[in-house]
Design a protein around this motif. Structure first.
Motif, mmCIF file in Angstrom:
data_model
loop_
_atom_site.group_PDB
_atom_site.id
_atom_site.type_symbol
_atom_site.label_atom_id
_atom_site.label_comp_id
_atom_site.label_asym_id
_atom_site.label_seq_id
_atom_site.Cartn_x
_atom_site.Cartn_y
_atom_site.Cartn_z
ATOM 1 N N LEU A 59 0.826 -1.200 0.000
ATOM 2 C CA LEU A 59 0.000 0.000 0.000
ATOM 3 C C LEU A 59 0.866 1.258 0.000
ATOM 4 N N ASP A 60 0.373 2.278 -0.629
ATOM 5 C CA ASP A 60 1.013 3.589 -0.582
ATOM 6 C C ASP A 60 0.403 4.342 0.590
ATOM 7 N N GLY A 61 0.959 4.104 1.754
ATOM 8 C CA GLY A 61 0.440 4.702 2.977
ATOM 9 C C GLY A 61 -0.072 3.633 3.920
ATOM 10 N N ASN A 103 -6.175 1.565 6.250
ATOM 11 C CA ASN A 103 -7.228 2.112 7.104
ATOM 12 C C ASN A 103 -7.917 0.976 7.861
ATOM 13 N N ASN A 106 -7.115 -5.371 -7.968
ATOM 14 C CA ASN A 106 -8.087 -4.442 -8.558
ATOM 15 C C ASN A 106 -9.303 -4.248 -7.662
ATOM 16 N N ARG A 133 -8.277 -1.765 -5.056
ATOM 17 C CA ARG A 133 -8.246 -0.424 -5.655
ATOM 18 C C ARG A 133 -9.664 0.119 -5.808
ATOM 19 N N GLY A 171 -11.075 1.710 -2.832
ATOM 20 C CA GLY A 171 -10.444 2.948 -2.379
ATOM 21 C C GLY A 171 -9.110 2.808 -1.697
ATOM 22 N N HIS A 172 -8.470 1.644 -1.768
ATOM 23 C CA HIS A 172 -7.169 1.459 -1.134
ATOM 24 C C HIS A 172 -6.067 1.784 -2.154
ATOM 25 N N ALA A 173 -5.020 2.458 -1.712
ATOM 26 C CA ALA A 173 -3.915 2.860 -2.589
ATOM 27 C C ALA A 173 -2.931 1.704 -2.730
ATOM 28 N N VAL A 174 -3.263 0.762 -3.606
ATOM 29 C CA VAL A 174 -2.440 -0.428 -3.824
ATOM 30 C C VAL A 174 -1.400 -0.125 -4.886
ATOM 31 N N VAL A 175 -0.126 -0.409 -4.548
ATOM 32 C CA VAL A 175 0.974 -0.146 -5.472
ATOM 33 C C VAL A 175 1.204 -1.328 -6.395
#
Length: 120
Positions: free
Chosen positions: A29-31, A34, A109, A112, A115-119
């Motif tokens: 994750l980028d961050g 949650n 996908n 994503r 709403g999760h920032a998946v790299v």
């Protein structure tokens, strides 16, 4: 005759052993994650597990492998059946590997889309 009994067993074992392939991806994750992330990851993995491994691409790989194996077996040792069975197992392995890649993409996908920032 013995090889005719071994091939279906090998195909069944291969598909059974790979039942979870692709769904156990650990996304980067980028961050920070949650509070909803673990629940969403579980749901996305469940969605990916619902994608069948024995799809038309896997079946095509099995048939193609059997055909090529049969031709090579006949040309090399005069054993078309043995070559076809070995080729079918190799084709099944390739098809299952492709299905695992598809399942991994489904998980990533899905996350994503939630709403999760998946790299990766």
């Amino acid at each position: 005759m013995r090889s005719m009994l071994i091939a279906p067993f090998c195909l069944t074992a291969l598909l059974g052993a790979c039942a979870e392939m692709g769904t156990d991806v650990d996304p980067i994750l980028d961050g920070p994650p949650n509070a909803q992330f673990q629940s969403d990851l579980s749901a996305c993995r469940s969605l990916a597990r619902s994608q069948t491994q024995l799809d038309h691409e896997t079946l095509a790989a099995i048939v193609l492998g059997a055909g090529i194996g049969g031709l090579l077996g006949e040309a090399d040792e005069g054993d078309a059946l043995g070559g076809a069975l070995a080729g079918a197992v190799a084709g099944a392995a390739a098809g299952v590997a492709g299905a695992a890649d598809t399942r991994e993409a489904v998980v990533l996908n899905c996350l994503r889309g939630r709403g999760h920032a998946v790299v990766n």
